[in-house]
Design a protein around this motif. Sequence first.
Motif, PDB file in Angstrom:
ATOM      1  N   THR A   6       0.829  -1.190   0.000  1.00 18.00           N
ATOM      2  CA  THR A   6       0.000   0.000   0.000  1.00 18.00           C
ATOM      3  C   THR A   6       0.872   1.253   0.000  1.00 18.00           C
ATOM      4  O   THR A   6       1.678   1.435   0.907  1.00 18.00           O
ATOM      5  N   PRO A   7       0.710   2.111  -0.998  1.00 21.05           N
ATOM      6  CA  PRO A   7       1.525   3.326  -1.027  1.00 21.05           C
ATOM      7  C   PRO A   7       1.132   4.316   0.071  1.00 21.05           C
ATOM      8  O   PRO A   7      -0.009   4.320   0.530  1.00 21.05           O
ATOM      9  N   THR A   8       2.087   5.140   0.464  1.00 20.37           N
ATOM     10  CA  THR A   8       1.836   6.190   1.445  1.00 20.37           C
ATOM     11  C   THR A   8       1.700   7.512   0.719  1.00 20.37           C
ATOM     12  O   THR A   8       2.522   7.844  -0.128  1.00 20.37           O
ATOM     13  N   ILE A   9       0.669   8.248   1.062  1.00 17.58           N
ATOM     14  CA  ILE A   9       0.438   9.585   0.515  1.00 17.58           C
ATOM     15  C   ILE A   9       0.608  10.572   1.656  1.00 17.58           C
ATOM     16  O   ILE A   9       0.046  10.380   2.742  1.00 17.58           O
ATOM     17  N   THR A  10       1.383  11.616   1.421  1.00 14.75           N
ATOM     18  CA  THR A  10       1.569  12.664   2.425  1.00 14.75           C
ATOM     19  C   THR A  10       1.027  13.971   1.863  1.00 14.75           C
ATOM     20  O   THR A  10       1.398  14.386   0.769  1.00 14.75           O
ATOM     21  N   LEU A  11       0.131  14.603   2.632  1.00 23.82           N
ATOM     22  CA  LEU A  11      -0.439  15.886   2.247  1.00 23.82           C
ATOM     23  C   LEU A  11      -0.093  16.933   3.288  1.00 23.82           C
ATOM     24  O   LEU A  11      -0.045  16.638   4.481  1.00 23.82           O
ATOM     25  N   THR A  12       0.123  18.162   2.840  1.00 27.35           N
ATOM     26  CA  THR A  12       0.256  19.292   3.746  1.00 27.35           C
ATOM     27  C   THR A  12      -1.103  19.976   3.773  1.00 27.35           C
ATOM     28  O   THR A  12      -1.631  20.360   2.728  1.00 27.35           O
ATOM     29  N   VAL A  13      -1.669  20.080   4.977  1.00 28.89           N
ATOM     30  CA  VAL A  13      -3.048  20.548   5.120  1.00 28.89           C
ATOM     31  C   VAL A  13      -3.083  21.756   6.041  1.00 28.89           C
ATOM     32  O   VAL A  13      -2.500  21.733   7.128  1.00 28.89           O
ATOM     33  N   GLU A  14      -3.781  22.802   5.613  1.00 28.35           N
ATOM     34  CA  GLU A  14      -3.932  24.010   6.423  1.00 28.35           C
ATOM     35  C   GLU A  14      -5.253  23.972   7.180  1.00 28.35           C
ATOM     36  O   GLU A  14      -6.241  23.434   6.685  1.00 28.35           O
ATOM     37  N   GLY A  15      -5.249  24.541   8.377  1.00 32.25           N
ATOM     38  CA  GLY A  15      -6.479  24.700   9.130  1.00 32.25           C
ATOM     39  C   GLY A  15      -6.747  23.649  10.187  1.00 32.25           C
ATOM     40  O   GLY A  15      -7.752  23.729  10.885  1.00 32.25           O
ATOM     41  N   MET A  16      -5.879  22.669  10.324  1.00 35.81           N
ATOM     42  CA  MET A  16      -6.066  21.641  11.358  1.00 35.81           C
ATOM     43  C   MET A  16      -5.429  22.129  12.658  1.00 35.81           C
ATOM     44  O   MET A  16      -4.279  22.558  12.647  1.00 35.81           O
ATOM     45  N   SER A  17      -6.203  22.050  13.753  1.00 33.80           N
ATOM     46  CA  SER A  17      -5.647  22.582  14.997  1.00 33.80           C
ATOM     47  C   SER A  17      -6.035  21.805  16.250  1.00 33.80           C
ATOM     48  O   SER A  17      -5.568  22.143  17.334  1.00 33.80           O
ATOM     49  N   THR A  26      -9.493  12.039   9.391  1.00 36.28           N
ATOM     50  CA  THR A  26      -9.384  10.577   9.396  1.00 36.28           C
ATOM     51  C   THR A  26     -10.673   9.940   8.878  1.00 36.28           C
ATOM     52  O   THR A  26     -10.648   9.056   8.020  1.00 36.28           O
ATOM     53  N   ALA A  27     -11.806  10.401   9.380  1.00 31.55           N
ATOM     54  CA  ALA A  27     -13.097   9.853   8.963  1.00 31.55           C
ATOM     55  C   ALA A  27     -13.358  10.110   7.479  1.00 31.55           C
ATOM     56  O   ALA A  27     -13.911   9.248   6.783  1.00 31.55           O
ATOM     57  N   ALA A  28     -12.966  11.264   6.991  1.00 33.85           N
ATOM     58  CA  ALA A  28     -13.185  11.593   5.582  1.00 33.85           C
ATOM     59  C   ALA A  28     -12.425  10.632   4.676  1.00 33.85           C
ATOM     60  O   ALA A  28     -12.969  10.132   3.686  1.00 33.85           O
ATOM     61  N   ILE A  29     -11.177  10.361   5.020  1.00 35.10           N
ATOM     62  CA  ILE A  29     -10.370   9.443   4.209  1.00 35.10           C
ATOM     63  C   ILE A  29     -10.893   8.021   4.344  1.00 35.10           C
ATOM     64  O   ILE A  29     -11.057   7.303   3.356  1.00 35.10           O
ATOM     65  N   GLN A  30     -11.202   7.619   5.565  1.00 37.20           N
ATOM     66  CA  GLN A  30     -11.675   6.253   5.782  1.00 37.20           C
ATOM     67  C   GLN A  30     -13.083   6.020   5.236  1.00 37.20           C
ATOM     68  O   GLN A  30     -13.476   4.882   5.019  1.00 37.20           O
ATOM     69  N   SER A  31     -13.827   7.084   4.962  1.00 40.95           N
ATOM     70  CA  SER A  31     -15.133   6.902   4.324  1.00 40.95           C
ATOM     71  C   SER A  31     -14.963   6.464   2.872  1.00 40.95           C
ATOM     72  O   SER A  31     -15.843   5.814   2.306  1.00 40.95           O
ATOM     73  N   LYS A  32     -13.826   6.822   2.281  1.00 42.23           N
ATOM     74  CA  LYS A  32     -13.510   6.418   0.899  1.00 42.23           C
ATOM     75  C   LYS A  32     -12.771   5.083   0.864  1.00 42.23           C
ATOM     76  O   LYS A  32     -12.899   4.321  -0.080  1.00 42.23           O
ATOM     77  N   ASP A  33     -11.939   4.831   1.875  1.00 41.83           N
ATOM     78  CA  ASP A  33     -11.193   3.575   2.000  1.00 41.83           C
ATOM     79  C   ASP A  33     -11.177   3.177   3.469  1.00 41.83           C
ATOM     80  O   ASP A  33     -10.344   3.664   4.239  1.00 41.83           O
ATOM     81  N   ALA A  43       1.144  19.470  14.553  1.00 34.39           N
ATOM     82  CA  ALA A  43       2.284  20.374  14.652  1.00 34.39           C
ATOM     83  C   ALA A  43       2.900  20.652  13.283  1.00 34.39           C
ATOM     84  O   ALA A  43       3.282  21.787  12.979  1.00 34.39           O
ATOM     85  N   ASP A  44       2.990  19.616  12.457  1.00 29.64           N
ATOM     86  CA  ASP A  44       3.577  19.772  11.122  1.00 29.64           C
ATOM     87  C   ASP A  44       2.542  20.127  10.065  1.00 29.64           C
ATOM     88  O   ASP A  44       2.907  20.482   8.940  1.00 29.64           O
ATOM     89  N   GLY A  45       1.271  19.963  10.384  1.00 25.55           N
ATOM     90  CA  GLY A  45       0.225  20.216   9.406  1.00 25.55           C
ATOM     91  C   GLY A  45       0.214  19.198   8.284  1.00 25.55           C
ATOM     92  O   GLY A  45      -0.071  19.530   7.136  1.00 25.55           O
ATOM     93  N   THR A  46       0.539  17.938   8.640  1.00 26.02           N
ATOM     94  CA  THR A  46       0.574  16.909   7.609  1.00 26.02           C
ATOM     95  C   THR A  46      -0.410  15.784   7.909  1.00 26.02           C
ATOM     96  O   THR A  46      -0.751  15.530   9.058  1.00 26.02           O
ATOM     97  N   VAL A  47      -0.818  15.153   6.826  1.00 26.02           N
ATOM     98  CA  VAL A  47      -1.634  13.952   6.902  1.00 26.02           C
ATOM     99  C   VAL A  47      -0.913  12.896   6.081  1.00 26.02           C
ATOM    100  O   VAL A  47      -0.630  13.107   4.903  1.00 26.02           O
ATOM    101  N   LYS A  48      -0.593  11.770   6.714  1.00 28.77           N
ATOM    102  CA  LYS A  48       0.019  10.646   6.013  1.00 28.77           C
ATOM    103  C   LYS A  48      -0.976   9.508   6.041  1.00 28.77           C
ATOM    104  O   LYS A  48      -1.551   9.212   7.084  1.00 28.77           O
ATOM    105  N   THR A  49      -1.168   8.902   4.895  1.00 26.78           N
ATOM    106  CA  THR A  49      -2.110   7.793   4.839  1.00 26.78           C
ATOM    107  C   THR A  49      -1.599   6.679   3.943  1.00 26.78           C
ATOM    108  O   THR A  49      -1.010   6.937   2.899  1.00 26.78           O
ATOM    109  N   VAL A  58      -7.871  11.325  -2.136  1.00 31.93           N
ATOM    110  CA  VAL A  58      -7.558  11.659  -0.744  1.00 31.93           C
ATOM    111  C   VAL A  58      -7.633  13.174  -0.554  1.00 31.93           C
ATOM    112  O   VAL A  58      -8.227  13.671   0.410  1.00 31.93           O
ATOM    113  N   THR A  59      -7.050  13.913  -1.492  1.00 28.39           N
ATOM    114  CA  THR A  59      -7.086  15.382  -1.429  1.00 28.39           C
ATOM    115  C   THR A  59      -8.522  15.883  -1.421  1.00 28.39           C
ATOM    116  O   THR A  59      -8.892  16.739  -0.605  1.00 28.39           O
TER     117      THR A  59
END
Length: 71
Positions: A6-17, A26-33, A43-49, A58-59
């Motif tokens: 399974t490949p890993t996708i890393t996104l930089t996401v703004e607005g998560m706090s 997490t729920a949004a991504i897992q609703s698709k997979d 802290a880094d503003g990243t999502v790895k999946t 995913v985006t």
Amino acid sequence: MTTSQTPTITLTVEGMSCGHCVKAVTAAIQSKDPNAKVVVDLADGTVKTETILPRHVVTMAVEEEGYAVKA
């Protein structure tokens, strides 16, 4: 976190706090997979999946929750 299948996708996401942001993304991504493994780093503003989904799906899932994904 990476597996050979399974490949890993890393996104930089703004607005998560907060924890709600982590759950929402997490729920949004897992609703698709439902088998996706999601790690949100506020802290880094990243999502790895680890997911079978293509990057654009995913985006789109994250953006549909109201967060901005940086290119």
